[in-house]
Design a protein around this motif. Sequence first.
Motif, PDB file in Angstrom:
ATOM      1  N   PHE A   1     -20.361 -31.165 -15.674  1.00  0.00           N
ATOM      2  CA  PHE A   1     -19.479 -32.013 -14.878  1.00  0.00           C
ATOM      3  C   PHE A   1     -18.936 -31.213 -13.697  1.00  0.00           C
ATOM      4  O   PHE A   1     -18.544 -30.049 -13.860  1.00  0.00           O
ATOM      5  N   TRP A   2     -18.879 -31.831 -12.545  1.00  0.00           N
ATOM      6  CA  TRP A   2     -18.378 -31.122 -11.371  1.00  0.00           C
ATOM      7  C   TRP A   2     -16.884 -30.830 -11.498  1.00  0.00           C
ATOM      8  O   TRP A   2     -16.369 -29.892 -10.895  1.00  0.00           O
ATOM      9  N   GLN A   3     -16.170 -31.589 -12.335  1.00  0.00           N
ATOM     10  CA  GLN A   3     -14.723 -31.379 -12.469  1.00  0.00           C
ATOM     11  C   GLN A   3     -14.378 -30.168 -13.320  1.00  0.00           C
ATOM     12  O   GLN A   3     -13.225 -29.725 -13.333  1.00  0.00           O
ATOM     13  N   THR A   4     -15.324 -29.618 -14.071  1.00  0.00           N
ATOM     14  CA  THR A   4     -15.023 -28.541 -15.021  1.00  0.00           C
ATOM     15  C   THR A   4     -14.416 -27.330 -14.317  1.00  0.00           C
ATOM     16  O   THR A   4     -14.919 -26.872 -13.290  1.00  0.00           O
ATOM     17  N   GLU A   5     -13.348 -26.823 -14.888  1.00  0.00           N
ATOM     18  CA  GLU A   5     -12.691 -25.639 -14.337  1.00  0.00           C
ATOM     19  C   GLU A   5     -13.465 -24.393 -14.731  1.00  0.00           C
ATOM     20  O   GLU A   5     -13.688 -24.128 -15.906  1.00  0.00           O
TER      21      GLU A   5
END
Length: 423
Positions: free
Chosen positions: A390-394
């Motif tokens: 996921f692009w949101q993953t930190e």
Amino acid sequence: MPMRLFNIVYITILCLFSTFVIGQTLEILPPKNITTVQVFNPQKNDNTAIIRLGSNEYLLFLFDDLEAGYKRYNYKIEHRNADWSESNIFESEYVVGLNNDYVRTYKNSFNTYKKFTNYQIQFPNKDMNVKLGGNYLLKVYTTNEDQPIFTKRFAVYQGNVDVGMKSSRYINPTYKDINQRIQTVISSGSQNLTETPDGGKLFIMKNNNWNEHIADINPDFTRSNQLTYNNVEWTFEGGGEYNWFDTKNLDVPGLTTERNFRKDSVYHTVLRVDFPKYNLPYDDYGDVNGNFYIRNNRFGNEYLAASEADYSWVYFALDAFEDQNGLYEPYVVGAFNNWEISPQSKLKYNPVSKLWENEYFLKQGYYNYQYVVVNTKNKRVEPSYVSGSFWQTENLYQGLFYYRPWGGRYDILMGYGEVNTRN
């Protein structure tokens, strides 16, 4: 997973188990009696094994010997090139003081069911330091330095170049799992960065994992004092947030723990069953990017927990895993086992429980972990097969810039930078 994702994907499964090899053995995993090997930066309270030359920063190397009782462990360091090959320079060229010493700080466990001895090495110290920026290998041994018990990587940077990094979302429908892009600018006020063709080398790694990286990157724009790396192909899988468990208190189960119990004078921790998340929406929850911290609920102090935190058998279980008729083999990895792909980290199918299971003997603390798979046909590690990407993953991305001046015989680590995808 396309070849461009990592320069070499998890170093081709750590050269198919237990050791990572470049010419000669580099990372040697410890024997069963040596556990909880850490590289810890007390100033930053993290596991980044990188410090600045000439600063007040230092690293602690910690490990436990489950065969309790003092043993004389010796150690030395070796300078390495950017690709971790041997630099073959004289010790006098990079060492200040001694380069063979024994571990002077140790403490036997106290008030624990499992007896062990904790050892600590501080680097640099009054007897050993370095004069060059670069990659270094710590070797711990008993009698023969050519037969180390284990090795550990760390780096020292000189700080005479700035490494500016930026992360952004990357969209490519062809490779849906590749969704985080890293751009880097190297700047120097004194060093001519173009005087030597191909003298500069940029290495980008993810979450302190030396094995998950991009290397051999060519700049897209060059000036004498600036190199810009802006190619859209330098991308990573975002992955998912790490799974976690908390064993600081072994009398009460944590949120992700099914139950704790004591049997045969040893603690046991059964984790809640995990499930694949690749087909689920992004789940935002805090993690420590794959790392682990030794803690005991009685002590917030890392140093006390080093000798007064107990051990527990921790049981991992994965349900609903699709191995595609043996095409994919699952492993549990994290900083706690050096992200090793080995028989020890491999999950095995239990026909009774119908779960994929594994167990590790781990010290009390807070741990991150993830499930990855090995494709048995091409022998590549696929880190997002279970967790999704996921692009949101930190994530934390770290850039190391090496340079070999004209006529130089070895690579110097000139600068270090990092970027968090949430910044």
